[in-house]
Write a protein that holds these residues in place. Sequence first.
Motif, PDB file in Angstrom:
ATOM      1  N   ALA A 149      -2.826  -6.359  -6.037  1.00 61.95           N
ATOM      2  CA  ALA A 149      -4.038  -5.692  -6.517  1.00 61.95           C
ATOM      3  C   ALA A 149      -4.809  -5.070  -5.357  1.00 61.95           C
ATOM      4  N   GLU A 150      -4.991  -5.832  -4.249  1.00 62.35           N
ATOM      5  CA  GLU A 150      -5.812  -5.297  -3.150  1.00 62.35           C
ATOM      6  C   GLU A 150      -5.133  -4.103  -2.492  1.00 62.35           C
TER       7      GLU A 150
ATOM      8  N   VAL B 170       0.850  -1.192   0.000  1.00 59.62           N
ATOM      9  CA  VAL B 170       0.000   0.000   0.000  1.00 59.62           C
ATOM     10  C   VAL B 170       0.887   1.243   0.000  1.00 59.62           C
ATOM     11  N   THR B 171       1.874   1.234   0.883  1.00 60.90           N
ATOM     12  CA  THR B 171       2.769   2.384   0.985  1.00 60.90           C
ATOM     13  C   THR B 171       3.506   2.612  -0.329  1.00 60.90           C
ATOM     14  N   ARG B 172       3.983   1.514  -0.909  1.00 60.49           N
ATOM     15  CA  ARG B 172       4.693   1.631  -2.178  1.00 60.49           C
ATOM     16  C   ARG B 172       3.787   2.266  -3.231  1.00 60.49           C
ATOM     17  N   ALA B 173       2.557   1.757  -3.304  1.00 59.86           N
ATOM     18  CA  ALA B 173       1.632   2.273  -4.318  1.00 59.86           C
ATOM     19  C   ALA B 173       1.370   3.756  -4.083  1.00 59.86           C
TER      20      ALA B 173
ATOM     21  N   THR C 118      -3.161  -1.960  -4.080  1.00 56.53           N
ATOM     22  CA  THR C 118      -3.299  -0.819  -4.985  1.00 56.53           C
ATOM     23  C   THR C 118      -4.676  -0.188  -4.824  1.00 56.53           C
ATOM     24  N   ARG C 119      -5.676  -1.049  -4.671  1.00 56.57           N
ATOM     25  CA  ARG C 119      -7.032  -0.523  -4.461  1.00 56.57           C
ATOM     26  C   ARG C 119      -7.105   0.304  -3.178  1.00 56.57           C
ATOM     27  N   LEU C 120      -6.526  -0.252  -2.120  1.00 58.55           N
ATOM     28  CA  LEU C 120      -6.523   0.483  -0.848  1.00 58.55           C
ATOM     29  C   LEU C 120      -5.762   1.797  -0.990  1.00 58.55           C
ATOM     30  N   ALA C 121      -4.631   1.734  -1.686  1.00 59.33           N
ATOM     31  CA  ALA C 121      -3.816   2.936  -1.862  1.00 59.33           C
ATOM     32  C   ALA C 121      -4.634   4.021  -2.542  1.00 59.33           C
ATOM     33  N   GLU C 122      -5.416   3.624  -3.549  1.00 58.84           N
ATOM     34  CA  GLU C 122      -6.235   4.615  -4.253  1.00 58.84           C
ATOM     35  C   GLU C 122      -7.266   5.242  -3.314  1.00 58.84           C
ATOM     36  N   LEU C 123      -7.901   4.381  -2.505  1.00 58.38           N
ATOM     37  CA  LEU C 123      -8.881   4.883  -1.531  1.00 58.38           C
ATOM     38  C   LEU C 123      -8.234   5.887  -0.587  1.00 58.38           C
TER      39      LEU C 123
END
Lengths: 796, 165
Positions: free
Chosen positions: A461-462, A439-442, A464-469
């Motif tokens: 994938a999950e 998440v941090t990386r994304a 990246t989704r969290l990162a976007e949120l």
Amino acid sequence: MSAQITEDLVTIEVDGQPVQARKGAMLIDVTDAAGVYIPRFCYHKKLTVAANCRMCLVEVERAPKPQPACATPVMDGMKVFTKSPKAISGQQATMEFLLINHPLDCPICDQGGECELQDLALGYGSAVSQFTERKRVVRDKNIGPLVQTDMTRCIHCTRCVRFGEEIAGLRELGATGRGEDMEIGTYVAQAMVSELSGNVIDLCPVGALTSKPYRYSARAWELQQHDAVAIHDCVGSNVHVHAKGQVLKRVVPMENEGINETWISDRDRFSYQGLRHEDRLLTPRIKENGAWRECDWETALVTLEAAVTEPGKSNRLGALAAPSSTCEEMFLLQRFVRGLGSANVDHRLRQHDFSGDSSEPRFPSLGFAFSELEQADTIVIVGGYPRHDQPLINHRLRKAALRGAQVIAIDSLHQEYNFDLSAQLAVAPSALVAILGAVTRAVVERATGAGGALAQFTPRAEATRLAELIAAGQKILVVLGNRAQMHAERSRLFSLAATLVQSLNGRSGQLTDGANAAGAWLAGAVPHRGPGGREAGAIGYCAARMLTTPLDAYLLLGFEPDRDCSAPATAVATLVQAKFVAALTAFTSPTLEQVAHLLLPIASFGENEGSLVNASGAWQTFVPAVKAPGSARAAWKILRALGDRCGLPGFTAVTCADITTELKALCGIPRVEPLNPRPLPGGHANAAPGIEPRLELVVQVPLNRTDSLVRRASALQQMPQVGDEGVHLSPATLATLKLQDQAQVLLNVGGADVSAIAMSDSSVPDGCCLIYATTNLGTQLTTAATVTVRGAGGTR
Amino acid sequence: MSATDTQVLSSHACAVIDEWIAKYPPEQKRSAVLAALREVQHENHGFLTTELMDAVANYLGLARIAVYEVASFYSMFETKPVGHHSISVCTNISCMLRGGDEMLAHVEKRLGIKVGGSTSDGKCYLKPEEECLAACAGAPMMMIDHIYYENLTTEKIDQILAKLT
Ligand code: SF4
Ligand code: FES
Ligand code: FES
């Protein structure tokens, strides 16, 4: 801003006096602020307006009928009469109606003497009733061990119903039936299980909902009220304790908008029951030739002095304190240990990973006020279950979520929240770092394009989704919870969280185990820092090391080694090897009697004095409400006497406040600090957890088992949130292990096999095994992070 | 919605509830609760059980108690087992003046039950008096399963009751 406020102000007239008010505010709020009293039952400032009791009727000029003040918005030039004949007659008529069905049984009602209806009946009731028919009778309901019902007394204000829906987030009570037949209850027999349920006792204006444990044990006018601070989590809720003579009878909230608002958790409300448990230690006890005998304080202190000052053994002494010990106790404890030339002092009994010690902030905290949780638009909870760990923090999260903030939980258990999470991810502990890393990386890559040390985390994938949120938020808070504190790679989690918020301009903070982890750091009850966060000369052993490598002598303050440590079995095995263990404790237990040589009775909640620093950095001081029973003493006094006896400097304080003053001077004004982003240490490979043969261990401390006092509070122990003796496995893990739900299994936690029952639990990630800490099964845990589970044949 | 709710609620009931849900804005889905309970009660031959109310609660995403509140508030919902033909004999003012009380006494005698009771074969339920059923012009009257029978006489009642299956 201020200009805007002035524009919104209107002037109204209350009983002939001009009053300024915010346009649209409800009249009752305005009169309350102006100190004009209007009677009420259903209105409560923390609940929505129901306007169903009609007790607050007032006269408003040009309005044809009396108006309910709780539901009448103020308008410019409005003229209100709260005591005119019309207002009074409206209020009196309402009272007459309320009393039609209300029993006149105040002498046998527990609310008598502190009942809003009784008080107002005195002011507005008439001595004679026009109503001569029979009053209705409503059957009482059993809604659990905490709240007693006497539903005939209910006046249908629906405060309790609104509380459930609006505050507890768990609609348990409702109004069923209609008119004369309307009843408040759960409809189907059912207990209230909300962690805040006891607040309905305070909310209920009459004696319909009262405290079950307190029932019939005192009258309001016999009680002395004292201020105190709750000791079961890092919120530090402000409470009033009510004592009859020297007996603590009950605990109720004390309003503090910045901390607990007007609420307290059931744990803080009912834990006092444990004070009178039969395990309570009333006199010092000493073990001689394997047998315990009572002794006087002199003997106890002489023995203790001899044991810890044995020549040449100074650095072989270790001191461990419960994280809910007061600042003063921990300050003296560390001074005592350091005075004897050792630096082995710690309070982090559940922590595994101490590798980040040198870069920790001066003391652990959220780094912001609790109210800021409500203003954030994105809150990420990493590793922890605030709903059980810190119920009132969860309440703030819930308020944020209801306001539209996104709350995201990344944890190793799929926990149930009383509000909608925007995203929830439950992964094995070993994968938690990988997920937070990804998440941090994304997030960092979105912001700056380059990952740096974060490149070690494989994108997912999950994540990246969290990162976007998360990155969509404007005011972002990342909160590390209790499970993050216990995590085997705590330090990496904390680094990642700090890095994450840094690139987002957000803030991060931590919640801690116990009531006073912050105070412990400030007091110097850590092996590498002295009071006030100063560098300590020598660096001692951390808690984990003290509890795995036997020392010669130990001082234990306020905890049970088999329940309150991360690796209880290891801790007990280590302590039994020591030459001497002294436990300063309010309660005795078989394990303490096994490992210790000296038991010293200490003051507990309501009996003790000192201060606690909560998760927002508030330093709160309290004094005793009642005397400690028997010859129990405040731990600070015992430590002072001990230090003095051993001839150490700095043990001359006369009062507890002297110690507080000295410590505060050393600390300056404790400024809350965010987590330090620190270089990210490399870790283990991000291997996906395999199911066979080892399962990753996930531990949860149950809501009502946090410390020795709560564990002895009988009503709380009848609640469902006390954990169980099961080995919780996901259905998929059960299938892989070819086990049935409820199967008899053998659990290996790094020692001998333990037999237990497997339980199917879909909140547990695959490949993991949940065991509740503080249960009998929990006492078997060792330092091993993985366990094996295999069938033992047979189902329960 | 979980697997168990769709087992408790028939697919037809679910379809009807979905139709009602579609009539309200998504955030006011709870408005469908009355229609849902009506349909579910109908399919269950005239009364609701806790299990059915729980299923409706889950289906609409409501707290269970919120559904109990609605079901216990409205007199058209029965929350205890009752006979599947619901019979209400009006005894309000107009009907009272035109012999409603005798009609009720006759129905009670024929069915062998008192107001509020159900026949032992589970066929008939004599629902406690409601307010005026708004058919005063045809008083005395009674309602069976939402159908009005007006200008009653004891003979007429016998015929009507005989036809109930
Ligand atoms: S039980 Fe108490 S709080 Fe609840 S509606 Fe009745 S009077 Fe109000
Ligand atoms: S307080 Fe205003 S109606 Fe109850
Ligand atoms: S009184 Fe019976 S229908 Fe109106």
